[in-house]
Scaffold this motif. Structure first.
Motif, mmCIF file in Angstrom:
data_model
loop_
_atom_site.group_PDB
_atom_site.id
_atom_site.type_symbol
_atom_site.label_atom_id
_atom_site.label_comp_id
_atom_site.label_asym_id
_atom_site.label_seq_id
_atom_site.Cartn_x
_atom_site.Cartn_y
_atom_site.Cartn_z
ATOM 1 N N ALA A 55 0.829 -1.204 0.000
ATOM 2 C CA ALA A 55 0.000 0.000 0.000
ATOM 3 C C ALA A 55 0.859 1.247 0.000
ATOM 4 O O ALA A 55 1.810 1.371 0.775
ATOM 5 C CB ALA A 55 -0.921 0.008 1.221
ATOM 6 N N THR A 56 0.512 2.213 -0.877
ATOM 7 C CA THR A 56 1.246 3.475 -0.936
ATOM 8 C C THR A 56 0.975 4.314 0.304
ATOM 9 O O THR A 56 1.856 4.971 0.840
ATOM 10 C CB THR A 56 0.852 4.263 -2.199
ATOM 11 O OG1 THR A 56 1.063 3.423 -3.329
ATOM 12 C CG2 THR A 56 1.694 5.510 -2.349
ATOM 13 N N SER A 57 -0.274 4.303 0.769
ATOM 14 C CA SER A 57 -0.601 4.903 2.058
ATOM 15 C C SER A 57 -0.987 3.763 2.990
ATOM 16 O O SER A 57 -1.293 2.669 2.535
ATOM 17 C CB SER A 57 -1.751 5.908 1.932
ATOM 18 O OG SER A 57 -2.911 5.262 1.439
ATOM 19 N N ALA A 58 -0.957 4.011 4.262
ATOM 20 C CA ALA A 58 -1.176 2.923 5.210
ATOM 21 C C ALA A 58 -2.222 3.281 6.266
ATOM 22 O O ALA A 58 -1.900 3.516 7.430
ATOM 23 C CB ALA A 58 0.139 2.555 5.885
ATOM 24 N N PRO A 59 -3.508 3.353 5.889
ATOM 25 C CA PRO A 59 -4.559 3.632 6.864
ATOM 26 C C PRO A 59 -4.854 2.386 7.700
ATOM 27 O O PRO A 59 -5.826 1.662 7.467
ATOM 28 C CB PRO A 59 -5.749 4.011 5.976
ATOM 29 C CG PRO A 59 -5.533 3.218 4.720
ATOM 30 C CD PRO A 59 -4.044 3.122 4.538
ATOM 31 N N ALA A 60 -3.980 2.099 8.671
ATOM 32 C CA ALA A 60 -4.056 0.842 9.415
ATOM 33 C C ALA A 60 -5.428 0.623 10.050
ATOM 34 O O ALA A 60 -5.901 -0.518 10.144
ATOM 35 C CB ALA A 60 -2.965 0.809 10.484
ATOM 36 N N ALA A 61 -6.078 1.715 10.469
ATOM 37 C CA ALA A 61 -7.378 1.564 11.127
ATOM 38 C C ALA A 61 -8.403 0.927 10.198
ATOM 39 O O ALA A 61 -9.310 0.218 10.651
ATOM 40 C CB ALA A 61 -7.876 2.928 11.601
ATOM 41 N N ALA A 62 -8.264 1.146 8.898
ATOM 42 C CA ALA A 62 -9.222 0.577 7.950
ATOM 43 C C ALA A 62 -9.093 -0.936 7.850
ATOM 44 O O ALA A 62 -10.017 -1.613 7.394
ATOM 45 C CB ALA A 62 -9.014 1.204 6.571
ATOM 46 N N TYR A 63 -7.959 -1.478 8.272
ATOM 47 C CA TYR A 63 -7.748 -2.931 8.212
ATOM 48 C C TYR A 63 -8.037 -3.604 9.547
ATOM 49 O O TYR A 63 -7.826 -4.802 9.693
ATOM 50 C CB TYR A 63 -6.304 -3.231 7.823
ATOM 51 C CG TYR A 63 -5.940 -2.823 6.417
ATOM 52 C CD1 TYR A 63 -6.075 -3.718 5.358
ATOM 53 C CD2 TYR A 63 -5.461 -1.549 6.144
ATOM 54 C CE1 TYR A 63 -5.736 -3.342 4.067
ATOM 55 C CE2 TYR A 63 -5.118 -1.167 4.852
ATOM 56 C CZ TYR A 63 -5.256 -2.069 3.826
ATOM 57 O OH TYR A 63 -4.925 -1.703 2.551
ATOM 58 N N ALA A 64 -8.490 -2.848 10.527
ATOM 59 C CA ALA A 64 -8.616 -3.375 11.876
ATOM 60 C C ALA A 64 -9.883 -4.195 12.094
ATOM 61 O O ALA A 64 -10.044 -4.812 13.137
ATOM 62 C CB ALA A 64 -8.570 -2.230 12.891
ATOM 63 N N ALA A 65 -10.784 -4.191 11.104
ATOM 64 C CA ALA A 65 -12.017 -4.956 11.264
ATOM 65 C C ALA A 65 -11.712 -6.449 11.277
ATOM 66 O O ALA A 65 -10.654 -6.899 10.861
ATOM 67 C CB ALA A 65 -12.989 -4.633 10.123
ATOM 68 N N ARG A 66 -12.673 -7.234 11.738
ATOM 69 C CA ARG A 66 -12.489 -8.686 11.764
ATOM 70 C C ARG A 66 -12.369 -9.217 10.340
ATOM 71 O O ARG A 66 -13.013 -8.739 9.421
ATOM 72 C CB ARG A 66 -13.673 -9.342 12.468
ATOM 73 C CG ARG A 66 -13.743 -9.026 13.959
ATOM 74 C CD ARG A 66 -14.976 -9.623 14.586
ATOM 75 N NE ARG A 66 -15.009 -11.069 14.423
ATOM 76 C CZ ARG A 66 -16.050 -11.830 14.771
ATOM 77 N NH1 ARG A 66 -17.137 -11.255 15.269
ATOM 78 N NH2 ARG A 66 -15.993 -13.136 14.624
#
Length: 268
Positions: A55-66
């Motif tokens: 990923a060019t940007s890393a919005p980690a919170a968006a991947y935090a879902a189950r």
């Protein structure tokens, strides 16, 4: 076995279309998170339990879902000195942020888009923070042409996109040199490697470092963009560990790893 590559323009033409679409689109954080959630759900429905996401940007919170476990390889691109410094600073800041839900990694994008100076900085971060790395290598014949001769479709594309430095040509490394550098990280992935069998030195170096480097192949994307399937038999003969990926929805109809495997089985 050879196939017609995408629109006869191969990888450079595909990149030009993708960049054009991205530059012409504005997307909010909420919309980006929705797209990521859709990808995670599609992967889970296809039986995927772990994802390596470049990923060019890393919005980690968006991947935090189950859903599937995710490792984000933060991607760096840059050919000028200024671009290299900016990219390295952003990635070091991002990679130092701890996350309980998302694992971290670093990805110098490809030999045609990462100057040696940026690659050195990114791999230093990976060693310092003990992070795995991933890099697209030997993905197209046009890549080898740029590295060997300094010209061709990739040089034209980079000029058109405004990515080629005006002050002086960037120092670009060949595949064999990149493989040696990647092997200095704790572990890493060579993505695609489609034309590695044409480069005896690079292939030998990859085999030498097979204890810490594996190859990730994406059969349907490779067939579409290079007109051939990955050299799976060559990799297996060398004792390399091979992973299967889907590349992305920009080059693939879905995120099914089983569909990727089916293409290889049908090809024998």
């Amino acid at each position: 076995m050879l196939f017609r590559s995408d629109a006869d323009g191969g990888l450079p033409a595909w990149i030009e279309r993708v960049v054009g679409l991205r530059r012409g689109r504005s997307r909010s954080r909420a919309a980006e998170a929705e797209v990521i959630a859709g990808g995670l759900a599609e992967s889970a429905a296809a039986g995927v339990t772990a994802i390596g996401e470049i990923a060019t940007s890393a919005p980690a919170a968006a991947y935090a879902a189950r859903g599937p476990r995710v490792r984000i390889y933060r991607e760096g691109l840059g050919l000028s000195d200024a671009a290299a410094m900016r990219a390295a600073a952003r990635i070091e800041a991002d990679s130092s942020r701890a996350s309980a839900s998302v694992l971290r990694g670093i990805s110098p994008h490809a030999p045609y888009s990462v100057a040696a100076a940026l690659g050195r900085r990114l791999l230093a971060i990976a060693r310092r923070q003990r992070l795995p790395v991933a890099m697209h290598i030997e993905e197209s014949r046009e890549e080898a042409e740029l590295l060997r001769e300094g010209g061709g479709p990739f040089r034209d594309l980079l000029h058109a996109l405004g990515a080629w430095p005006k002050e002086r040509p960037p120092r670009l490394l060949h595949a064999a040199d990149w493989i040696t550098w990647l092997a200095g990280a704790p572990r890493g992935i060579v993505v695609h490697g489609t034309f590695l069998p044409d480069d005896a030195i690079a292939l030998a170096r990859l085999a030498r470092h097979r204890d810490r480097l594996c190859v990730a192949i994406c059969p349907r994307t490779t067939r579409r963009l290079s007109g051939r399937l990955p050299p799976l038999e060559c990799f297996r003969d060398l004792g390399l560990r091979v992973a299967i990926g889907t590349d992305s929805r920009a080059s693939n109809p879905d995120l099914s790893v089983l569909a990727e495997c089916r293409v290889l089985v049908e090809a024998g």
